[in-house]
Every structure is written in structure tokens, then in C-alpha cells.
Design an enzyme around this catalytic site. Structure first.
Site, PDB file in Angstrom:
ATOM      1  N   ASP A 197      23.480 -11.625  -2.949  1.00 48.03           N
ATOM      2  CA  ASP A 197      22.374 -11.485  -1.987  1.00 48.03           C
ATOM      3  C   ASP A 197      22.759 -10.615  -0.800  1.00 48.03           C
ATOM      4  O   ASP A 197      21.901  -9.944  -0.216  1.00 48.03           O
ATOM      5  CB  ASP A 197      21.814 -12.847  -1.551  1.00 48.03           C
TER       6      ASP A 197
ATOM      7  N   THR B  59      15.231 -19.593   4.149  1.00 46.74           N
ATOM      8  CA  THR B  59      15.704 -18.709   3.061  1.00 46.74           C
ATOM      9  C   THR B  59      15.469 -19.332   1.692  1.00 46.74           C
ATOM     10  O   THR B  59      15.284 -18.620   0.708  1.00 46.74           O
ATOM     11  CB  THR B  59      17.193 -18.355   3.216  1.00 46.74           C
TER      12      THR B  59
ATOM     13  N   CYS C 166      16.325 -16.265  -0.958  1.00 45.36           N
ATOM     14  CA  CYS C 166      16.413 -14.909  -0.400  1.00 45.36           C
ATOM     15  C   CYS C 166      17.198 -14.996   0.907  1.00 45.36           C
ATOM     16  O   CYS C 166      16.693 -14.635   1.962  1.00 45.36           O
ATOM     17  CB  CYS C 166      14.981 -14.439  -0.142  1.00 45.36           C
ATOM     18  N   HIS C 167      18.447 -15.483   0.801  1.00 43.88           N
ATOM     19  CA  HIS C 167      19.190 -15.792   2.032  1.00 43.88           C
ATOM     20  C   HIS C 167      19.434 -14.543   2.900  1.00 43.88           C
ATOM     21  O   HIS C 167      18.854 -14.381   3.965  1.00 43.88           O
ATOM     22  CB  HIS C 167      20.541 -16.416   1.692  1.00 43.88           C
ATOM     23  N   ASP C 168      20.361 -13.714   2.426  1.00 43.19           N
ATOM     24  CA  ASP C 168      20.810 -12.599   3.281  1.00 43.19           C
ATOM     25  C   ASP C 168      19.734 -11.520   3.458  1.00 43.19           C
ATOM     26  O   ASP C 168      19.588 -10.978   4.567  1.00 43.19           O
ATOM     27  CB  ASP C 168      22.107 -12.001   2.716  1.00 43.19           C
TER      28      ASP C 168
END
Ligand code: BDR
Ligand code: CA
Length: 323
Positions: A18, A198, A245-247
Site C-alpha cells: 500500500d 483506512t 486503503c491505508h497509505d
């Protein structure tokens, strides 16, 4: 939506699937002034993450961005750099990429952070998507760093959400809680992008198929590396094939393309004791039912709600052909 201003940006990461998608998004977004990338142990070793970063930047046609490796152990000296069950062998989902043409910058990440901040004359925005060891070391080395940096955006923590490395701790905060505590207490403008948001901005298999079908070097790379990440999420975290969709979400917030729906400024610290809550964020959200009135001693903006539309924008951006 558009990028707020071309503020110089440094990304500190542990590339990582990610992180790689976030880097591709930044490279594809007009107006983003990516000055440097620094890496730290987390998803993989700092050295491997630096090579991964160079490979990703080169796939995006971006050369000339200095990439420096940094801390390979936490402030307590723990070497904890194997998340291959999440990110695959080597950190990019087991996808084989050509060896990078460029070499990593010879400086230590901490020196590159400080040099980049000094050169940017107070304007630098730091986006951290990994354990905060490099930033903590940079603060120790240059105590004036908060004056040299305009804003810090951190992907990390869980506020009203379960953790992902323990019941309460999220990986970027929980893998080096002492570093996170230092960074949170440093007195700079800081935004936290926790699992609360996220985990709710989800990429799906339909998105991945669109990335693959579009077939540009950027979209194909994103589509290929996400395969492993989707399998991990489907087996452990989500009720469907897809991913958090963390980063990338933190990147979208950092460059001003995502406007949070709810983001109170509150006091945040980290549990650094050796108990069950080690690495948990302790965010004072007692204003929840009163619209979060101003809180004395508040040190971070904590993003608690976004509208769920970022993955669509992300995929559109990754599919664009940049001139
Ligand atoms: C964070 O941990 C890492 O595995 C990801 O790259 C992300 O930065 C999510 O908890
Ligand atoms: Ca990361």
C-alpha cells in the site's frame, strides 16, 4: 477535487504494497512536489524498502527523487521487519520488477529528512506511512525540526476501531510505540489517519481488474501487487476480496485531495507500557457527543470519517496516462 498547493513533500515509508500504491498515486497526481523518500523497517527491511521504492518510482517514470534507507530497528532495538504474510516476499506481493537503475542516496534517512526540511525553508510536509522510528531519530538529531516542517500526516493508529497487530494496536504505531510517542509530543501540526477511516475506504476486485485491463506501467503494477494484498485481507480482515486503503488514503489527505468529514483536534498519546495495550493510541475523544469542542492540550487532528469515495479517485488516477 484538486491538490491544495504544491507544498514540498517527503514520504517516510516501509514500501510495502500500500506504500507502493500511495507512491504511484503521488507520482500520478499533478502538482505534487515529491522532494525525497525515506524508508524504515516495517513491512520489510529499510534497505529492501528503499530498493522497492526506487523500483516503484522508476515504473512511474520518476527519476531523480532521492531515496534513503534509515532505521532497521526500533528505538528499543527490536528488529521487526517481516510482514511478508501481508505484503509478500520482498514486500511487493512477490511481483518481480527490474533492478532499479538508480542507487539509494548514500545519506541515512534521518539526514535526508533534516536536509530536505532545511532546504524547504519551513514548507516541508512529511507524510509518514510506516513506524515512526526515522522521524523520532530526526527529532533527536535536530530538535528544531518541528519549526522546519509545516505539517506531518501519519497513517497510523486505531481510535474507535480494533487494532491490526493486537486487539488495540495498529502496525505503524504499535511496532515502535516509543517513536510514535515522541513524534506525537513534538509540537508540530500533525494529522493522524487511523484504521477508523483506512479500513472503510476499500479497493475491490473490480478496481483491480480495471487497473490490469488499462495496462499502463503504473496501473498494471498496482493491479499486480494488489493481488497478494487482497488475498491477505480476504483471509484475515474483510468479508470480500479487496483491501483497505491505508497509505494511499493518508497520501490523499496529505495532498489535500481528500477532505475528511470528521476530523477533531484532540489530545493523543501512545501506550508505551509492556501490557496488553502496548502501542495503542490513547486519543481523548470525550467530545464525541458535543461536536468535539476545542480541547486544551490537543496535539493532533484525528481523521474519524471520510466519505468512502477515495478508492474510485485513486484508481482513476492510477489509470491516467501522464504526459
Ligand atoms: C500500515 O501497516 C503497514 O503494513 C501498511 O503499509 C500500513 O502503513 C497499516 O496498519
Ligand atoms: Ca506502510
Amino acid at each position: 477535487m484538486s491538490v491544495t498547493a504544491s507544498r514540498p513533500l517527503l514520504m517516510d515509508c516501509d514500501t510495502g504494497i500500500d506504500d507502493a500504491v500511495a507512491l504511484l498515486y503521488l507520482c500520478q497526481t499533478p502538482g505534487v512536489d515529491l522532494r525525497a523518500v525515506t524508508t524504515v523497517a516495517g513491512n520489510t527491511s529499510a534497505e529492501r524498502a528503499a530498493l522497492n521504492t526506487l523500483q516503484v518510482l522508476e515504473a512511474a517514470g520518476r527519476t531523480g527523487v532521492p531515496v534513503a534507507a534509515g532505521a532497521d530497528a526500533t528505538l528499543r532495538g527490536v528488529v521487526n521487519a517481516d510482514a511478508s504474510f501481508v505484503h509478500g516476499d520482498g514486500g511487493l506481493g512477490g511481483v518481480h520488477l527490474p533492478a532499479p537503475a538508480a542507487a539509494p542516496d548514500p545519506r541515512h534517512a534521518v539526514d535526508l529528512i533534516i536536509d530536505t526540511a532545511r532546504k524547504a525553508g519551513g514548507d516541508l510536509h512529511i507524510l509518514a506511512t510506516a513506524p515512526l522510528t526515522n522521524l523520532a531519530l530526526a527529532l533527536r538529531e535536530e530538535p528544531r525540526l518541528p519549526e522546519l516542517v509545516s505539517h506531518v500526516t501519519v497513517m497510523g493508529g486505531a481510535v474507535h476501531h480494533p487494532g491490526n497487530i493486537s486487539a488495540v494496536a495498529e502496525a505503524n504505531i504499535g511496532n515502535d510505540p516509543e517513536a510514535a510517542a515522541l513524534v506525537l509530543a513534538a509540537g508540530w501540526d500533525l494529522t493522524l489517519v487511523p484504521l477508523d477511516v483506512t479500513m472503510r475506504e476499500n479497493l475491490t476486485e473490480a478496481h483491480r481488474q480495471r487497473l490490469l485491463a488499462t495496462g499502463t506501467p503504473v496501473s498494471r503494477l498496482a493491479g499486480e501487487i494488489l493481488d497478494f494484498y487482497f488475498a491477505f485481507h480476504e483471509q484475515t480482515a474483510l468479508p470480500f476480496r479487496g483491501s483497505a486503503c491505508h497509505d494511499p488514503l493518508a497520501a490523499g489527505i496529505a495532498v489535500g485531495e481528500v477532505t475528511p468529514k470528521l476530523a477533531p483536534r484532540v489530545h493523543v498519546t501512545v501506550d508505551t507500557a509492556d501490557g496488553a495495550a502496548r502501542g495503542a493510541l490513547v486519543a481523548d475523544t470525550r467530545g464525541l457527543y458535543r461536536g468535539y469542542p476545542e480541547q486544551p492540550g490537543a496535539n493532533a487532528v484525528v481523521v474519524l470519517e471520510t466519505d468512502g469515495t477515495f478508492p474510485e479517485l485513486l484508481v482513476d488516477r492510477l489509470c491516467q496516462v501522464r504526459k
